[in-house]
Write a protein that holds these residues in place. Sequence first.
Motif, PDB file in Angstrom:
ATOM      1  N   GLY A   1       0.782  -1.242   0.000  1.00  0.00           N
ATOM      2  CA  GLY A   1       0.000   0.000   0.000  1.00  0.00           C
ATOM      3  C   GLY A   1       0.805   1.279   0.000  1.00  0.00           C
ATOM      4  O   GLY A   1       0.321   2.330   0.442  1.00  0.00           O
ATOM      5  N   ALA A   2       2.044   1.211  -0.504  1.00  0.00           N
ATOM      6  CA  ALA A   2       2.839   2.437  -0.590  1.00  0.00           C
ATOM      7  C   ALA A   2       2.076   3.496  -1.383  1.00  0.00           C
ATOM      8  O   ALA A   2       1.299   3.172  -2.289  1.00  0.00           O
ATOM      9  CB  ALA A   2       4.170   2.131  -1.287  1.00  0.00           C
ATOM     10  N   GLY A   3       2.328   4.772  -1.036  1.00  0.00           N
ATOM     11  CA  GLY A   3       1.727   5.852  -1.805  1.00  0.00           C
ATOM     12  C   GLY A   3       2.530   6.102  -3.065  1.00  0.00           C
ATOM     13  O   GLY A   3       2.046   5.909  -4.175  1.00  0.00           O
ATOM     14  N   ARG A   4       3.791   6.456  -2.872  1.00  0.00           N
ATOM     15  CA  ARG A   4       4.654   6.792  -4.006  1.00  0.00           C
ATOM     16  C   ARG A   4       5.888   5.891  -3.932  1.00  0.00           C
ATOM     17  O   ARG A   4       6.488   5.765  -2.858  1.00  0.00           O
ATOM     18  CB  ARG A   4       5.053   8.265  -3.896  1.00  0.00           C
ATOM     19  CG  ARG A   4       6.032   8.739  -4.933  1.00  0.00           C
ATOM     20  CD  ARG A   4       6.376  10.211  -4.665  1.00  0.00           C
ATOM     21  NE  ARG A   4       7.395  10.669  -5.590  1.00  0.00           N
ATOM     22  CZ  ARG A   4       8.168  11.734  -5.361  1.00  0.00           C
ATOM     23  NH1 ARG A   4       8.035  12.439  -4.246  1.00  0.00           N
ATOM     24  NH2 ARG A   4       9.085  12.081  -6.240  1.00  0.00           N
ATOM     25  N   ILE A   5       6.243   5.315  -5.048  1.00  0.00           N
ATOM     26  CA  ILE A   5       7.441   4.447  -5.072  1.00  0.00           C
ATOM     27  C   ILE A   5       8.422   5.011  -6.094  1.00  0.00           C
ATOM     28  O   ILE A   5       8.158   5.023  -7.300  1.00  0.00           O
ATOM     29  CB  ILE A   5       7.088   2.987  -5.435  1.00  0.00           C
ATOM     30  CG1 ILE A   5       6.078   2.414  -4.424  1.00  0.00           C
ATOM     31  CG2 ILE A   5       8.367   2.126  -5.471  1.00  0.00           C
ATOM     32  CD1 ILE A   5       5.574   1.010  -4.767  1.00  0.00           C
ATOM     33  N   ILE A   6       9.546   5.508  -5.579  1.00  0.00           N
ATOM     34  CA  ILE A   6      10.602   6.037  -6.443  1.00  0.00           C
ATOM     35  C   ILE A   6      11.624   4.919  -6.628  1.00  0.00           C
ATOM     36  O   ILE A   6      12.280   4.503  -5.665  1.00  0.00           O
ATOM     37  CB  ILE A   6      11.287   7.258  -5.786  1.00  0.00           C
ATOM     38  CG1 ILE A   6      10.251   8.326  -5.423  1.00  0.00           C
ATOM     39  CG2 ILE A   6      12.395   7.806  -6.698  1.00  0.00           C
ATOM     40  CD1 ILE A   6      10.790   9.430  -4.504  1.00  0.00           C
ATOM     41  N   ALA A   7      11.736   4.432  -7.853  1.00  0.00           N
ATOM     42  CA  ALA A   7      12.694   3.356  -8.121  1.00  0.00           C
ATOM     43  C   ALA A   7      13.944   3.959  -8.747  1.00  0.00           C
ATOM     44  O   ALA A   7      13.856   4.884  -9.555  1.00  0.00           O
ATOM     45  CB  ALA A   7      12.072   2.337  -9.067  1.00  0.00           C
ATOM     46  N   VAL A   8      15.106   3.424  -8.362  1.00  0.00           N
ATOM     47  CA  VAL A   8      16.371   3.986  -8.832  1.00  0.00           C
ATOM     48  C   VAL A   8      17.188   2.931  -9.554  1.00  0.00           C
ATOM     49  O   VAL A   8      17.499   1.874  -8.993  1.00  0.00           O
ATOM     50  CB  VAL A   8      17.188   4.547  -7.643  1.00  0.00           C
ATOM     51  CG1 VAL A   8      18.529   5.079  -8.131  1.00  0.00           C
ATOM     52  CG2 VAL A   8      16.406   5.629  -6.921  1.00  0.00           C
ATOM     53  N   GLY A   9      17.515   3.220 -10.820  1.00  0.00           N
ATOM     54  CA  GLY A   9      18.330   2.285 -11.591  1.00  0.00           C
ATOM     55  C   GLY A   9      18.345   2.727 -13.035  1.00  0.00           C
ATOM     56  O   GLY A   9      17.634   3.675 -13.405  1.00  0.00           O
ATOM     57  N   SER A  10      19.155   2.026 -13.843  1.00  0.00           N
ATOM     58  CA  SER A  10      19.232   2.448 -15.244  1.00  0.00           C
ATOM     59  C   SER A  10      19.072   1.298 -16.237  1.00  0.00           C
ATOM     60  O   SER A  10      18.985   1.520 -17.422  1.00  0.00           O
ATOM     61  CB  SER A  10      20.588   3.129 -15.496  1.00  0.00           C
ATOM     62  OG  SER A  10      21.603   2.158 -15.569  1.00  0.00           O
ATOM     63  N   ARG A  11      19.040   0.067 -15.735  1.00  0.00           N
ATOM     64  CA  ARG A  11      19.066  -1.075 -16.661  1.00  0.00           C
ATOM     65  C   ARG A  11      17.809  -1.101 -17.522  1.00  0.00           C
ATOM     66  O   ARG A  11      16.691  -1.195 -17.008  1.00  0.00           O
ATOM     67  CB  ARG A  11      19.163  -2.370 -15.852  1.00  0.00           C
ATOM     68  CG  ARG A  11      19.716  -3.517 -16.659  1.00  0.00           C
ATOM     69  CD  ARG A  11      19.849  -4.764 -15.816  1.00  0.00           C
ATOM     70  NE  ARG A  11      20.610  -4.515 -14.610  1.00  0.00           N
ATOM     71  CZ  ARG A  11      20.599  -5.332 -13.563  1.00  0.00           C
ATOM     72  NH1 ARG A  11      19.880  -6.425 -13.570  1.00  0.00           N
ATOM     73  NH2 ARG A  11      21.321  -5.040 -12.501  1.00  0.00           N
ATOM     74  N   GLU A  12      18.024  -1.052 -18.833  1.00  0.00           N
ATOM     75  CA  GLU A  12      16.880  -0.881 -19.739  1.00  0.00           C
ATOM     76  C   GLU A  12      15.816  -1.957 -19.565  1.00  0.00           C
ATOM     77  O   GLU A  12      14.629  -1.670 -19.515  1.00  0.00           O
ATOM     78  CB  GLU A  12      17.363  -0.868 -21.192  1.00  0.00           C
ATOM     79  CG  GLU A  12      17.843   0.506 -21.604  1.00  0.00           C
ATOM     80  CD  GLU A  12      18.674   0.480 -22.869  1.00  0.00           C
ATOM     81  OE1 GLU A  12      18.480  -0.431 -23.695  1.00  0.00           O
ATOM     82  OE2 GLU A  12      19.544   1.379 -23.004  1.00  0.00           O
ATOM     83  N   VAL A  13      16.264  -3.205 -19.447  1.00  0.00           N
ATOM     84  CA  VAL A  13      15.297  -4.299 -19.397  1.00  0.00           C
ATOM     85  C   VAL A  13      14.450  -4.233 -18.125  1.00  0.00           C
ATOM     86  O   VAL A  13      13.322  -4.727 -18.089  1.00  0.00           O
ATOM     87  CB  VAL A  13      16.024  -5.668 -19.526  1.00  0.00           C
ATOM     88  CG1 VAL A  13      16.916  -5.958 -18.331  1.00  0.00           C
ATOM     89  CG2 VAL A  13      15.060  -6.814 -19.759  1.00  0.00           C
ATOM     90  N   SER A  14      14.966  -3.581 -17.099  1.00  0.00           N
ATOM     91  CA  SER A  14      14.247  -3.537 -15.805  1.00  0.00           C
ATOM     92  C   SER A  14      13.224  -2.414 -15.719  1.00  0.00           C
ATOM     93  O   SER A  14      12.298  -2.490 -14.901  1.00  0.00           O
ATOM     94  CB  SER A  14      15.251  -3.345 -14.661  1.00  0.00           C
ATOM     95  OG  SER A  14      16.038  -4.469 -14.469  1.00  0.00           O
ATOM     96  N   ILE A  15      13.398  -1.381 -16.528  1.00  0.00           N
ATOM     97  CA  ILE A  15      12.569  -0.186 -16.327  1.00  0.00           C
ATOM     98  C   ILE A  15      11.070  -0.453 -16.548  1.00  0.00           C
ATOM     99  O   ILE A  15      10.257  -0.148 -15.670  1.00  0.00           O
ATOM    100  CB  ILE A  15      13.114   0.993 -17.171  1.00  0.00           C
ATOM    101  CG1 ILE A  15      14.485   1.404 -16.599  1.00  0.00           C
ATOM    102  CG2 ILE A  15      12.145   2.184 -17.170  1.00  0.00           C
ATOM    103  CD1 ILE A  15      15.245   2.429 -17.417  1.00  0.00           C
ATOM    104  N   PRO A  16      10.684  -1.080 -17.674  1.00  0.00           N
ATOM    105  CA  PRO A  16       9.246  -1.346 -17.829  1.00  0.00           C
ATOM    106  C   PRO A  16       8.702  -2.260 -16.737  1.00  0.00           C
ATOM    107  O   PRO A  16       7.564  -2.092 -16.276  1.00  0.00           O
ATOM    108  CB  PRO A  16       9.141  -2.031 -19.202  1.00  0.00           C
ATOM    109  CG  PRO A  16      10.521  -2.125 -19.757  1.00  0.00           C
ATOM    110  CD  PRO A  16      11.482  -1.456 -18.843  1.00  0.00           C
ATOM    111  N   LEU A  17       9.541  -3.196 -16.282  1.00  0.00           N
ATOM    112  CA  LEU A  17       9.075  -4.105 -15.219  1.00  0.00           C
ATOM    113  C   LEU A  17       8.910  -3.356 -13.896  1.00  0.00           C
ATOM    114  O   LEU A  17       7.991  -3.657 -13.121  1.00  0.00           O
ATOM    115  CB  LEU A  17      10.089  -5.230 -15.009  1.00  0.00           C
ATOM    116  CG  LEU A  17       9.833  -6.534 -15.747  1.00  0.00           C
ATOM    117  CD1 LEU A  17      10.848  -7.585 -15.314  1.00  0.00           C
ATOM    118  CD2 LEU A  17       8.418  -7.049 -15.477  1.00  0.00           C
TER     119      LEU A  17
END
Length: 353
Positions: free
Chosen positions: A189-205
């Motif tokens: 139930g997080a409100g906002r999730i800021i994800a940090v990374g650059s790997r292209e294959v991971s971003i859409p996931l």
Amino acid sequence: MEAFALIKRNEADIIKVEEPKLSGIYNAILTPVAISVCTSDVNTVYGSGSKKPDNLILGHEAVARVLEVGEKVKDFKSGDIVVVPSMTPDFHDKDIQDGNFLHAGANFSANTLGRSTPGVFAREFEVANVDLNLAILPEGVSLGNGLMCTDMVTTGFTGAERVNFGDTVVVLGIGAVGLMAICGASLRGAGRIIAVGSREVSIPLAYEYGASEVISYKECDITEYVLKTTGGKGADIVIIAGGNDRTFSDAIDMVRYGVGKVVNLKLFTGDGSMEIPKFSSGRGMSGKSVYMELGKGGRVRMERLLSMVKHKRFAPEKMITHIFEGFENVVPALELMKDKGNTVIKTMILTGW
Ligand code: NAP
Ligand code: ZN
């Protein structure tokens, strides 16, 4: 039998060893059906952590077939297909009664497979206390989904367990552990999730598993970004699932005073310290908490995660970017995990056994 072992530091290969013999009445011998290489295996071979025994059989992520069980085993029998958690607590130690599952009796006592006892990258391996440590792969749950629960899901979710409704969560890293922390935070139930990374294959996931935004540590100062976009307050919780030696102090910098939590899942290799900055820790009085966690293990944990997968809460197998057939492919799979580039998240090796 064949086994994939650490020959010596920086060198791993397939070797021939004796089959294990059942060593306890509560234990079982299994053969792996599907295995995956963990970033921690890469660290065991190429990292600069504690010295490991030569010829240590690697691996702690497996779905396996039971071959033989000890005379006191109640719930498993030869032929069962089971999910083997990467952490197998020593449920016979009295520290369990303190709720200390992962370090009962000795530091890292649950973290044995592929670390202090032979791992799952072998034609046969032994697991202790199987009634309390294995889970049947439920009908309708794929090998890939089961395999991802052994370590990636349970570890990421361990990080997410401290998330409350509406929290602003930062997840540092969008490898498999980070992706599962995002998924777990979203389910919590997080409100906002800021994800940090650059790997292209991971971003859409990352977006698919629940990230509100994905930012790259290569393109901006993450701490500044988090502070700026939270009105200077910082995040409620920062989950560390990747980074470098500065990441621990960055996490303290970007988490809120009073109630902020930093949950570390990353394995910090080498010697030295994980530094706590004096200023952003309020000179030791900030009210920020730090948790350093191994992913939870044991049978009930696996059964609960598998239930979530079975009932379609999420599908961790989407993280498997490379599937191999044949046990010998554990060798290229380790190399792939070492230099992940832009295209690798997780591998699955179908052993053919
Ligand atoms: P991974 O695939 O290598 O992912 C690491 C992530 O961290 C990547 O997204 C990477 O960025 C990102 N990253 C690198 N430098 C960064 C920085 N300076 N700031 C922020 N992010 C940065 O690793 P993994 O397989 O997900 O595993 C993550 C960690 O968990 C490893 O240390 C592993 O050993 C550990 N682990 C712990 C447990 C446990 O029980 N606690 C269990 C399993 C694994 P890119 O997107 O640019 O690649
Ligand atoms: Zn692992």
